[in-house]
Design an enzyme around this catalytic site. Structure first.
Site, PDB file in Angstrom:
ATOM      1  N   LYS A 119       0.814  -1.228   0.000  1.00  0.00           N
ATOM      2  CA  LYS A 119       0.000   0.000   0.000  1.00  0.00           C
ATOM      3  C   LYS A 119       0.848   1.280   0.000  1.00  0.00           C
ATOM      4  CE  LYS A 119      -4.295  -1.721   2.030  1.00  0.00           C
ATOM      5  NZ  LYS A 119      -5.363  -1.455   3.003  1.00  0.00           N
TER       6      LYS A 119
ATOM      7  N   ASP B 262     -10.175   3.079   1.709  1.00  0.00           N
ATOM      8  CA  ASP B 262     -10.331   2.428   3.019  1.00  0.00           C
ATOM      9  C   ASP B 262     -11.110   3.300   4.008  1.00  0.00           C
ATOM     10  OD1 ASP B 262      -9.133  -0.034   2.548  1.00  0.00           O
ATOM     11  OD2 ASP B 262      -7.135   0.672   3.079  1.00  0.00           O
TER      12      ASP B 262
END
Length: 275
Positions: A65, A101
């Site tokens: 990420k 997210d």
């Protein structure tokens, strides 16, 4: 046909293909979603191949990420602020990074609360990557109070420094436990209680406010020991499936232009976990 995938290492456990393929099915879009293990040393090679492929993009999970950022052509402002990307869109060979997210979690939280966040006191537990994404999304909603509790003081201070918001309070876990009745919403972003360490809890709930909303981003098991106790104390609870599905739905929309039926996606994920 629209093609997408999720990359990570390990990746065998990922439920993203199950829910995205269900989304393709119910939207009537011809598409397929796959998973691929990509080792850290192979990430740049994968990105170069993705640029030249007919894939609409990919989801990104641990450990890529953060490390994927330098290989992308463009990074959305919020993802750059957070310092992590979980969704990549392939726009004709130009790769654009996003982070869904935090926003995904926010969508799931809003299904559970009966007042605007501006009227609620929120406690977030943890200071890792998930906490960072959720904090950035939360602070834009201007909660009445936002506090972060974490075991490691150094990591907590690092997150507070990056958030650059003096209104956010940092607490030790012990202090948070003592003042728990202050908070209307609790959010666990740690892996406490996750399989196979299912007896661990992120925070003791002795002073939990009645009818608080308690969220846990862990989804295996579906109901952690912590959520069980919170429910027994009269809390409204939510597990990590909601965040998983909502962030996935937002990625799906970026690739297809259509926001899918999240109830269908959630149902298939829960069925898979129960197996």
């Amino acid at each position: 046909m629209i093609k997408a995938l999720v990359i990570g290492d390990p990746i065998e456990h990922s439920l993203s293909p199950v829910m995205h393929n269900e989304a393709f099915k119910h939207t009537g879009i011809s598409g397929i979603y796959e998973k691929q293990r990509v080792k850290s040393e192979d990430l740049e090679v994968f990105i170069n191949k993705l640029k030249e492929s007919n894939y609409a993009g990919c989801n990104v999970t641990i450990p890529h990420k953060v490390s994927i950022l330098p290989f992308l052509d463009e990074v959305d402002e919020e993802a750059r602020e957070i310092g992590a990307v979980n969704t990549v869109v392939n726009n004709g060979g130009k790769l654009i990074g996003y982070n869904t997210d935090g926003k995904g979690f926010l969508l799931s939280l809003k299904d559970k609360i009966s007042k605007p966040l501006s009227e609620l006191n929120v406690l977030l537990i943890g200071a890792g990557g998930a906490a960072r994404s959720i904090c950035y999304a939360l602070k834009k909603e201007n909660p009445k109070q936002l506090a972060i509790a974490n075991r490691s003081e150094g990591r907590l201070q690092s997150l507070l420094n990056d958030l650059k918001d003096e209104r956010i309070e940092g607490l030790s876990l012990q202090r948070a436990e003592k003042v728990l009745e202050r908070f209307d919403v609790l959010i666990n972003t740690t892996n406490a209680g996750m399989y196979p360490e299912m007896d661990s809890v992120p925070l003791k709930l002795a002073h939990l406010k009645e009818e608080a909303v308690v969220c846990d981003i862990v989804y295996n098991p579906l109901v952690t020991k912590w959520l069980e106790e919170a429910k027994a104390r009269g809390a409204v609870t939510d597990n990590g499936v909601s965040m998983l599905v909502m962030q996935g739905a937002m990625a799906f929309e970026k690739w297809t232009g259509i926001f899918p039926d999240t109830n269908k996606m959630k149902q298939i994920v829960i069925e898979q976990l129960r197996r």
